[in-house]
Design a protein around this motif. Structure first.
Motif, PDB file in Angstrom:
ATOM      1  N   THR A  84      50.489  46.976  40.148  1.00 47.47           N
ATOM      2  CA  THR A  84      51.048  47.559  39.165  1.00 47.47           C
ATOM      3  C   THR A  84      51.823  48.780  39.794  1.00 47.47           C
ATOM      4  O   THR A  84      53.236  48.971  39.634  1.00 47.47           O
ATOM      5  CB  THR A  84      50.337  48.003  38.002  1.00 47.47           C
ATOM      6  OG1 THR A  84      49.759  47.105  37.363  1.00 47.47           O
ATOM      7  CG2 THR A  84      51.321  48.789  36.723  1.00 47.47           C
TER       8      THR A  84
ATOM      9  N   LEU B  38      49.650  48.378  28.216  1.00 51.52           N
ATOM     10  CA  LEU B  38      50.207  47.253  28.723  1.00 51.52           C
ATOM     11  C   LEU B  38      50.239  45.837  28.042  1.00 51.52           C
ATOM     12  O   LEU B  38      50.706  45.018  28.540  1.00 51.52           O
ATOM     13  CB  LEU B  38      49.512  47.029  30.082  1.00 51.52           C
ATOM     14  CG  LEU B  38      49.559  48.034  31.056  1.00 51.52           C
ATOM     15  CD1 LEU B  38      48.471  47.685  32.092  1.00 51.52           C
ATOM     16  CD2 LEU B  38      50.636  48.650  31.471  1.00 51.52           C
TER      17      LEU B  38
ATOM     18  N   GLN C 277      53.824  44.338  31.682  1.00 48.43           N
ATOM     19  CA  GLN C 277      54.016  44.030  33.212  1.00 48.43           C
ATOM     20  C   GLN C 277      54.875  42.954  33.448  1.00 48.43           C
ATOM     21  O   GLN C 277      55.172  41.829  32.442  1.00 48.43           O
ATOM     22  CB  GLN C 277      52.720  43.894  33.714  1.00 48.43           C
ATOM     23  CG  GLN C 277      51.853  45.282  33.620  1.00 48.43           C
ATOM     24  CD  GLN C 277      50.352  45.372  34.297  1.00 48.43           C
ATOM     25  OE1 GLN C 277      50.317  45.612  35.462  1.00 48.43           O
ATOM     26  NE2 GLN C 277      49.612  44.862  33.483  1.00 48.43           N
TER      27      GLN C 277
ATOM     28  N   HIS D 266      47.389  40.356  34.761  1.00 44.60           N
ATOM     29  CA  HIS D 266      48.375  39.678  35.769  1.00 44.60           C
ATOM     30  C   HIS D 266      48.345  38.292  35.724  1.00 44.60           C
ATOM     31  O   HIS D 266      49.434  37.444  35.540  1.00 44.60           O
ATOM     32  CB  HIS D 266      48.308  40.180  37.126  1.00 44.60           C
ATOM     33  CG  HIS D 266      48.876  41.734  37.176  1.00 44.60           C
ATOM     34  ND1 HIS D 266      48.049  42.646  37.067  1.00 44.60           N
ATOM     35  CD2 HIS D 266      49.953  41.881  37.687  1.00 44.60           C
ATOM     36  CE1 HIS D 266      48.639  43.675  37.199  1.00 44.60           C
ATOM     37  NE2 HIS D 266      49.736  43.591  37.673  1.00 44.60           N
TER      38      HIS D 266
ATOM     39  N   GLU E 131      60.712  45.018  32.075  1.00 51.43           N
ATOM     40  CA  GLU E 131      59.729  45.982  32.797  1.00 51.43           C
ATOM     41  C   GLU E 131      60.525  47.117  33.293  1.00 51.43           C
ATOM     42  O   GLU E 131      60.224  48.133  33.067  1.00 51.43           O
ATOM     43  CB  GLU E 131      58.654  45.467  33.534  1.00 51.43           C
ATOM     44  CG  GLU E 131      57.703  46.413  34.255  1.00 51.43           C
ATOM     45  CD  GLU E 131      56.601  45.701  35.120  1.00 51.43           C
ATOM     46  OE1 GLU E 131      55.512  46.191  35.108  1.00 51.43           O
ATOM     47  OE2 GLU E 131      57.106  45.028  35.967  1.00 51.43           O
TER      48      GLU E 131
END
Length: 341
Positions: free
Chosen positions: A18, A122, A143, A254, A327
């Protein structure tokens, strides 16, 4: 702009991924430094010619993880107050440390929340986990990851169903549920193509390694492959029929966005971190820790083409949330708020 990350490059950790990606997003308009501690930590420059000497002169500090970056947060607050300070709640700080039975841990997290001008979450379920008095500071920045062309895959009703799970073997990721699921599938009546499970991730404690090896020995269709590179993990996600994500606690995984952006649907435990990524109405959830429900979901995915199409379509609808341009714009807006006079 300084980004504080408690995880460094050699950790192959989500917080490092990140921090590095955010630095690149911001580098077109700002001088950006990554550090493990402000104002005197080790430094990696994202922009050319930046060095450790400018760390104390930052106009904005973005601190990943409210507990692990707490010293940097408090150092900034003592010098500047909340002005220019964003704290990013990345997972365990929000869903574990904030409600810990250890008063010191809880106090540390709450102090970081109090110190910040902005709180970044997030996924879209996360703000409701904040204390009510801090929710006005919250903003969600999903993200992102690059898109990959969906892989042409065999029909899992006719050929083996290829399943992948990616995540270090630790309590929060709940690898035990996947391993118990593998044992249940091993006992299932034959007559259908096998379900082949590849499990990627380092065993962070000896007990997790022992269980993974024992499951592999007892269930030939389950393979624990250990730690692999990020590129290999993405390639395996792209080529699998389905990603399984069993987490008990998650800030915004992720691997979920990497699956969605690769055309690979997801079966995920129904908890806030996953629902915040995939949406309330997503059809691919199973109860946290329920290995039998996961086994049944995999069998349904293998046999039911309409179920597979539904998950594909729902993932496709969420894919734009994880676009790098989306993002980057969120980050640029955040920094503009932090440095505004």
């Amino acid at each position: 702009v300084v980004i504080v990350t408690p995880a460094w490059a050699d950790a192959n950790h989500g917080n490092w991924q990140t921090a590095r990606r955010w630095g690149r997003h911001l580098a077109s308009k700002h001088t950006v430094l990554l550090t493990d501690r402000w104002p005197d930590g080790r430094v990696q420059a994202i922009t050319v010619r930046a060095d450790a000497g400018i760390l104390p002169h930052a106009q904005a500090l973005i601190a990943l993880h409210a507990r692990r970056s707490a010293d940097s947060v408090q150092a900034w607050q003592q010098q500047h107050g909340p002005k220019g300070l964003a704290v990013v709640l990345t997972g365990t700080d929000l869903y574990k440390d904030l409600i810990s039975t250890n008063p010191s841990t809880t106090q540390t997290v709450r102090a970081s929340l109090q110190a910040a001008q902005a709180l970044v979450l997030l996924q879209d379920q996360a703000p409701k986990a904040l204390p009510a008095e801090q929710q006005h500071k919250a903003q969600v920045i999903f993200q992102s990851t690059s898109a990959r062309k969906p892989w042409v895959k065999t029909d899992p009703a006719m050929r083996p169903l290829r399943v992948v799970m990616v995540g270090h073997l630790r309590e929060e990721k709940d690898p035990d549920t996947l391993q118990r699921c593998a044992a249940l599938l091993q006992q299932a009546p034959s007559g259908h193509p096998p379900v082949l499970i590849d499990h990627l991730g380092a065993a962070l404690e000896p007990a997790f390694e022992s269980t993974a090896r024992a499951t592999q020995a007892a269930c030939p269709h389950y393979r624990w492959l250990g730690a692999r590179s990020h590129e290999e993990a993405r390639r395996r996600i792209q080529r699998a029929h389905v990603l399984v994500h069993t987490s008990r606690m998650e800030g915004g995984a992720h691997v979920i966005m990497e699956a969605v952006r690769s055309g690979t649907p997801v079966l995920a435990s129904r908890m806030d971190g996953n629902v915040g990524m995939l949406g309330e109405g997503y059809a691919g959830y199973f109860p946290v820790g329920d290995a039998r429900a996961l086994a049944q979901a995999l069998q349904r995915f293998q046999a039911d083409a309409e179920f597979r199409r539904t998950l594909h379509a729902q993932c496709e609808e969420r894919a734009t949330l994880f676009d790098p341009l989306h993002e980057a714009q969120g980050l640029q807006n955040l920094v503009a708020q932090l440095v505004a006079t």
